[in-house]
Design an enzyme around this catalytic site. Structure first.
Site, short mmCIF file in Angstrom:
data_model
loop_
_atom_site.label_atom_id
_atom_site.label_comp_id
_atom_site.label_asym_id
_atom_site.label_seq_id
_atom_site.Cartn_x
_atom_site.Cartn_y
_atom_site.Cartn_z
N ASP A 55 0.75 -1.26 -0.08
CA ASP A 55 -0.16 -0.10 0.07
C ASP A 55 0.90 1.10 0.22
OD1 ASP A 55 -2.24 -1.48 0.16
OD2 ASP A 55 -2.78 -1.02 1.88
N ASP A 57 0.83 4.01 1.31
CA ASP A 57 0.43 4.84 2.49
C ASP A 57 1.56 4.70 3.60
OD1 ASP A 57 -0.14 2.50 3.46
OD2 ASP A 57 -2.35 2.86 3.51
N TYR A 301 -10.52 -3.33 -4.34
CA TYR A 301 -10.09 -3.20 -2.86
C TYR A 301 -10.84 -2.17 -2.06
CZ TYR A 301 -6.92 -3.39 1.13
OH TYR A 301 -6.33 -3.72 2.50
#
Length: 835
Positions: A55, A57, A301
């Site tokens: 991810d 992030d 997702y």
């Protein structure tokens, strides 16, 4: 990977919560049984380079460093390794790969992407970067702060209030859930704040004018420009002016074309809000359904904060998959024929694209609840590429008796996205044609009296909005925080998905407000996030930020401990002290005064003289056992009975149950002896059926008959089961019915010479005695004696029953009965596990 304290800090009774602020922490594998480390280690043996696909992030960056950089190990061989792990399913991939050392670090790369299309994947591979250690450290900081602060406050306040009030624990699901959390507590604070606004609200009367006119067949109620007044005399005065005039003059007519914008992409927070407000699903349930649809390949997702589609997103193909849908397929076909619109520019936070459908499905395939989520995802996506809704808004203004009034009409020109999302449609209101300066007679004038009303309780949807606005939680954790305050009985979900705080929830928040309001305000989380953001940007040292934040919370904790009486005063006003709860039942062995039985969960005995609490087994009935006493401590014995015809009954001493006098006692039904707070856990402790006291008539030694055929336990005589006498296992559910209708069945101190089981003495009923000469008294072994063996029935021990049914030898003694003969046991030591 999960964050926790080392084992030496796990015992609540041995650890001062204040020490947790300086305690070390460790990270452990979340699911060691999955053997992911071993599998990934094998995969990485021949790899020369590593590209991290996680991810985009902070959490994804944290995975890069925790599991891929800090733990790089072993040899690096030849081929390039690319591992796509958007779902974080292999989030500790590199912990086990064995890549280590500075040389290995130079061969670790980070791929940054926002979607999994071919174009974005290739672009990311062409622009590999170095993992961002600052963002990874920011997540470490948050995890350490949340753990230490949350556990310290939780342990202290739970231990302080535990067992103090009679009707408090019944409002808490378990004894260990008076929890504090930097995210959970402000979440509860929003609900309680609304509750307090409702309860302190004082309604006021107001008055408003409602003139009516009839024009071209339309009766219209005009809106007063002043809206409402809070003075009756003044309102009556204006009503008189309007009624005396009686003519409404059109002073202005305006038309304006307006539009209602189509939605941007769907992110997690918006999905949760709609699921709660429109579909009737709580956030936790909504996420479970969405994740199931994702794993089945029907939607993308579902955990994303982005509302902007990536530039490479294939809208045409995604729309094309929905053409055959019987509900919206026709609309999609028309949209493709006429040309779809580019979505509004949303927010791209760099994690995942908005939630969209990936494959067509139907209700039969996914189920009713999941279909509702899928249907909304499709409708939102289709709406986001549809035209805007366009309508004309007409406002006509009037003057009556010097007062200004108006009426507003709306006419839709282009439905646009509201065709597929009708709940967002503009409410049409047609008006007749008016001309400026036209005068119309007023048919009637109403003076409406009303009262101001308080706001309603927060809905889940509104709470999610407040959490998002104040930075409480993430798209992944918001459902968890809301679910936690519900499961811990701090709030209750009522009709309309409204969150109503319980007395416990209100007392907690008001207690924090009395001691230190910062503890329950969203500002406290904002403060933490500001510090963590500095770490993520490389503008602050990770260690110093953690030390600074923990030091501030440590000071707050010390002050909180000193001022806990302020919170206790609120609890005392709301809940009943133990001394005022329950009913007198049995005598305390220390002071010989009666103790009170408190039946509310968790059930317990309370001695007001000694001020001691003794926890009991749960979910059953408690009675005094013939005023018999324990030979060890002189406490009166109790009988605990589970519900139902097959429920067990056993005696127990309240003191021994809470403080077993013998070491190495197995716990009841495999439950832990104590909870993490040091108190006996639910259904745990040492009853008489586990006690090895050699002379007590109620102990395992006296009442145990033989080994259990299904586990390592012992079959024990149920002392209060007459006339349906039975044995039950003190560890599992095995149940053996003895001769029914007997006046008395008891154990003796004699042992069977064949199998070493306890000899039973049976006093049969005269009318139903099976003895040939009419005698009633009989002794024998239930395993070896043919007569007793023929009269027993095993309810759950099937292997035991079959074995007994075909073979056996007995030795019986009775006033009119001799000895039985039969085959010989293969296993005289009662080792039933080998059967």
């Amino acid at each position: 990977m999960g964050v926790d304290f080392p084992a030496k800090y796990q015992d609540w009774t041995a650890t001062d919560p204040l020490d947790l602020f300086q305690a070390s922490i460790l990270k452990a594998e979340s699911n060691p049984k999955a053997h992911i480390c071993r599998h990934l280690g094998q995969e990485a043996r021949d790899c020369g380079n590593l590209v991290l696909w996680l991810d985009c992030d902070r959490e994804g960056e944290n995975i890069c460093f925790e599991e891929a950089i800090d733990l790089l190990g072993k040899g690096i061989g030849g081929d390039l390794l690319c591992r796509l792990d958007i779902e974080k399913a292999y989030h500790h991939f590199m912990e086990c790969t064995g890549f280590r050392g500075n040389e290995a670090r130079r061969r670790v790369y980070r791929a940054r992407f926002s979607s999994v299309t071919e174009k974005d994947i290739l672009k990311a591979m062409d622009n590999l970067v170095v993992p961002n250690e600052d963002e990874a450290l920011a997540v470490d900081a948050r995890q350490e702060i949340d753990l230490k602060v949350g556990v310290a406050f939780t342990r202290f306040q739970t231990s302080y209030f535990q067992g103090k009030y009679g009707n408090l624990d019944s409002r808490v699901i378990s004894l260990e859930q008076l929890l504090y959390g930097p995210c959970q507590t402000p979440t509860l604070g929003f609900c309680v704040q609304r509750y307090l606004q409702i309860n302190t609200f004082k309604p006021e009367k107001f008055w408003t004018l409602h003139p009516y006119i009839t024009h071209n067949g339309y009766e219209l109620q005009l809106e007063w420009e002043r809206n409402k007044l809070f003075d009756l005399d003044v309102s009556v005065m204006f009503q008189k002016f309007v009624m005396e005039d009686g003519i409404a003059e059109v002073t202005d007519i305006s038309e304006k074309q307006e539009s209602k914008s189509r939605p941007s992409g769907l992110n997690t927070v918006n999905l949760l809000k709609v699921a709660s407000s429109a579909l009737g699903f709580g956030p936790q349930m909504a996420m479970q359904l969405a994740e199931r649809l994702y794993t089945q390949g029907f939607i993308s997702y579902p955990r994303t904060e982005s509302t902007a589609y990536p530039s490479s997103f294939d809208f045409k193909s995604t729309l094309g998959m929905q053409i055959n849908n019987p509900t919206w397929g026709g609309y999609v076909q028309k949209l493709l024929d006429d040309g779809f619109h580019r979505p509004r520019s949303g927010t791209d936070v760099g994690d995942h694209p908005p939630i969209t459908p990936m494959q067509p499905t139907n209700e039969d395939m996914v189920g009713k609840d999941a279909w509702k989520i899928y249907q909304y995802v499709c409708e939102h996506f289709i709406g986001s590429v549809s035209p805007d809704c366009k309508y004309v808004r007409t406002k006509v203004e009037f003057s009556i008796g010097g007062e200004n009034f108006r009426c507003i009409g709306q006419h839709v020109m282009v439905k646009g996205f509201t065709s597929i999302m009708p709940w967002l449609a503009v409410n049409e209101k047609n008006l007749p044609q008016f001309k400026e300066g036209e005068k119309i007679e007023v048919s009637k004038v109403e003076l409406y009296e009303g009262k101001t009303s308080p706001p309603d309780y927060l809905t889940e949807s509104e709470l999610i909005s407040l959490m998002e606005k104040n930075g409480i939680g993430t798209d992944a954790s918001i459902p968890v925080h809301i679910n936690n305050i519900c499961e811990r009985n701090f709030v209750q979900v009522q009709a309309g998905r409204k969150l109503v705080p319980t007395a416990l929830g209100v007392c907690l928040i008001r207690g924090y407000q009395c001691i230190d309001p910062d503890l329950c305000l969203p500002d406290i989380r904002s403060f933490i996030e500001q510090q963590i953001t500095l770490v993520a940007k490389g503008q602050a040292d990770h260690f110093r930020v953690v030390e600074h934040v923990l030091q501030q919370f440590k000071q707050k904790f010390i002050y909180f401990v000193k001022q806990i009486e302020n919170m206790d005063a609120l609890f005392e006003a709301q809940f009943s002290p133990l001394a005022d709860s329950g009913r007198a039942l049995s005598k305390c062995g220390k002071c010989l005064r009666y103790m009170k039985y408190i039946s509310t969960q968790p059930s317990r005995m309370y001695c007001g003289t000694c001020e001691e609490v003794y926890y009991l087994p749960q979910k059953g009935t408690i009675k005094l056992y013939k005023e018999l006493t324990c030979p060890l401590d002189n406490f009166e014995l109790l009988i605990f009975s589970l519900a139902g015809p097959e429920g067990k009954s056993f005696p127990l001493c309240p003191y021994c149950y809470n403080s077993p006098p013998f070491e190495g006692i197995d716990t009841l039904f495999g439950a832990s002896k104590t909870s993490s707070s040091g108190k006996p856990g639910k259904g745990a402790g040492m009853p008489c059926l586990l006690c090895p006291h050699p002379t007590c008539r109620h102990s395992l030694i006296a009442q145990g008959v033989c080994a259990c055929p299904e586990c390592n336990g012992t079959l024990v005589l149920d002392p209060v089961s007459a006339p349906k006498w039975r044995l039950y296992c003190n560890m599992c559910s095995c149940l053996v019915y003895l001769p029914q209708g007997a006046h008395r069945i008891s154990t003796t101190r004699d042992k069977c010479p064949e199998c070493e089981s306890a000899i039973l003495e049976v006093d049969f009923n005269k009318k139903t005695t099976p003895l040939l000469d009419g005698s009633t008294l009989y002794t024998g072994c239930i395993l070896c004696d043919e007569l007793l063996h023929s009269l027993v029935e095993v309810k759950h021990g099937k292997s035991f029953f079959k074995r007994m049914g075909s073979r056996g030898r007995g030795r019986g003694r009775g006033s009119g009965r001799g000895r039985g003969r039969g085959g010989r046991w293969d296993d005289p030591k009662m080792s039933f596990r080998d059967f």
